[in-house]
Design a protein around this motif. Sequence first.
Motif, PDB file in Angstrom:
ATOM      1  N   UNK A 119      43.080  42.735  54.726  1.00  0.00           N
ATOM      2  CA  UNK A 119      43.562  42.428  54.849  1.00  0.00           C
ATOM      3  C   UNK A 119      44.577  42.777  53.076  1.00  0.00           C
ATOM      4  N   UNK A 120      44.280  43.972  53.072  1.00  0.00           N
ATOM      5  CA  UNK A 120      45.961  44.818  51.925  1.00  0.00           C
ATOM      6  C   UNK A 120      46.674  45.144  53.073  1.00  0.00           C
ATOM      7  N   UNK A 121      46.072  45.664  54.252  1.00  0.00           N
ATOM      8  CA  UNK A 121      47.821  45.692  54.963  1.00  0.00           C
ATOM      9  C   UNK A 121      48.433  44.353  55.135  1.00  0.00           C
ATOM     10  N   UNK A 122      47.793  42.967  54.831  1.00  0.00           N
ATOM     11  CA  UNK A 122      48.245  41.789  55.442  1.00  0.00           C
ATOM     12  C   UNK A 122      49.296  41.690  54.562  1.00  0.00           C
ATOM     13  N   UNK A 137      39.977  48.003  42.035  1.00  0.00           N
ATOM     14  CA  UNK A 137      40.439  49.096  40.794  1.00  0.00           C
ATOM     15  C   UNK A 137      41.881  47.759  41.317  1.00  0.00           C
ATOM     16  N   UNK A 138      42.225  46.619  42.051  1.00  0.00           N
ATOM     17  CA  UNK A 138      43.969  46.331  42.020  1.00  0.00           C
ATOM     18  C   UNK A 138      43.289  45.496  42.861  1.00  0.00           C
ATOM     19  N   UNK A 139      44.181  44.155  42.902  1.00  0.00           N
ATOM     20  CA  UNK A 139      44.090  42.945  43.728  1.00  0.00           C
ATOM     21  C   UNK A 139      42.826  41.755  43.797  1.00  0.00           C
ATOM     22  N   UNK A 140      42.636  41.857  42.109  1.00  0.00           N
ATOM     23  CA  UNK A 140      41.638  41.194  41.585  1.00  0.00           C
ATOM     24  C   UNK A 140      42.484  39.797  42.621  1.00  0.00           C
ATOM     25  N   UNK A 196      51.864  49.012  48.417  1.00  0.00           N
ATOM     26  CA  UNK A 196      51.523  50.366  48.216  1.00  0.00           C
ATOM     27  C   UNK A 196      50.620  50.275  47.279  1.00  0.00           C
ATOM     28  N   UNK A 197      50.342  50.953  46.156  1.00  0.00           N
ATOM     29  CA  UNK A 197      49.616  51.262  45.782  1.00  0.00           C
ATOM     30  C   UNK A 197      47.976  50.543  45.093  1.00  0.00           C
ATOM     31  N   UNK A 198      48.249  49.980  45.624  1.00  0.00           N
ATOM     32  CA  UNK A 198      46.856  48.885  46.031  1.00  0.00           C
ATOM     33  C   UNK A 198      45.766  49.705  47.010  1.00  0.00           C
ATOM     34  N   UNK A 199      46.693  50.085  48.155  1.00  0.00           N
ATOM     35  CA  UNK A 199      46.210  50.278  49.760  1.00  0.00           C
ATOM     36  C   UNK A 199      45.630  51.705  49.147  1.00  0.00           C
ATOM     37  N   UNK A 200      46.427  53.130  48.256  1.00  0.00           N
ATOM     38  CA  UNK A 200      46.174  53.748  47.868  1.00  0.00           C
ATOM     39  C   UNK A 200      44.757  53.800  47.067  1.00  0.00           C
ATOM     40  N   UNK A 201      45.136  52.999  45.911  1.00  0.00           N
ATOM     41  CA  UNK A 201      44.188  52.877  44.872  1.00  0.00           C
ATOM     42  C   UNK A 201      42.481  52.624  46.322  1.00  0.00           C
ATOM     43  N   UNK A 202      42.796  51.590  46.777  1.00  0.00           N
ATOM     44  CA  UNK A 202      40.991  51.360  47.461  1.00  0.00           C
ATOM     45  C   UNK A 202      40.928  52.602  48.572  1.00  0.00           C
ATOM     46  N   UNK A 203      41.707  53.763  49.087  1.00  0.00           N
ATOM     47  CA  UNK A 203      41.278  54.137  49.300  1.00  0.00           C
ATOM     48  C   UNK A 203      40.901  54.997  49.263  1.00  0.00           C
TER      49      UNK A 203
END
Length: 158
Positions: free
Chosen positions: A13-16, A105-108, A65-72
């Motif tokens: 979903x984040x990549x999409x 951590x993000x993407x609420x 990009x920042x959201x993906x890093x935070x989730x990873x």
Amino acid sequence: MNKAHVTEHLRFALEEQLNTAKIAAKTAHDTATHEESIAETQYDTLGLEAAYLAQGHADRVNECYKEIQLFEAIYNDAVTGTIAVSSLVCLEDDAGTQKWFYLGPAAGGLTVDIKGTTIQVLTSGAPLGQQLLGKQVDDEVSLTLGDVKHSYDVVKVL
């Protein structure tokens, strides 16, 4: 519910979201730099407006990009039984309806659907996210929306 399965869905979903933001940024950039966007008079602001839009979309790409890093960074956090960022939580209301949340951590507000079950991402900055931090199974949380008070029991913490 399998937490590893949920994290894979969140990754997709984040990549999409990132890919959608990239397409929007490219389209806005192309519009801003197109020859038809050149101002013909001092009152012609199409090019300027398109440039602002392109910048906004570029900022959104960076945010993705920042959201993906935070989730990873949190996908493999250990389950402790206490709700923290990276917890997958099932809440049940007084009517017995269950709702699933992933404390991220993000993407609420991001939602993923897994076999008919919707999982919504909450951040610790959201009112419900704040109430959930530190809770455990069988704890109760309540949230007032408008004049209506909603109470939930924590059923599962993964």
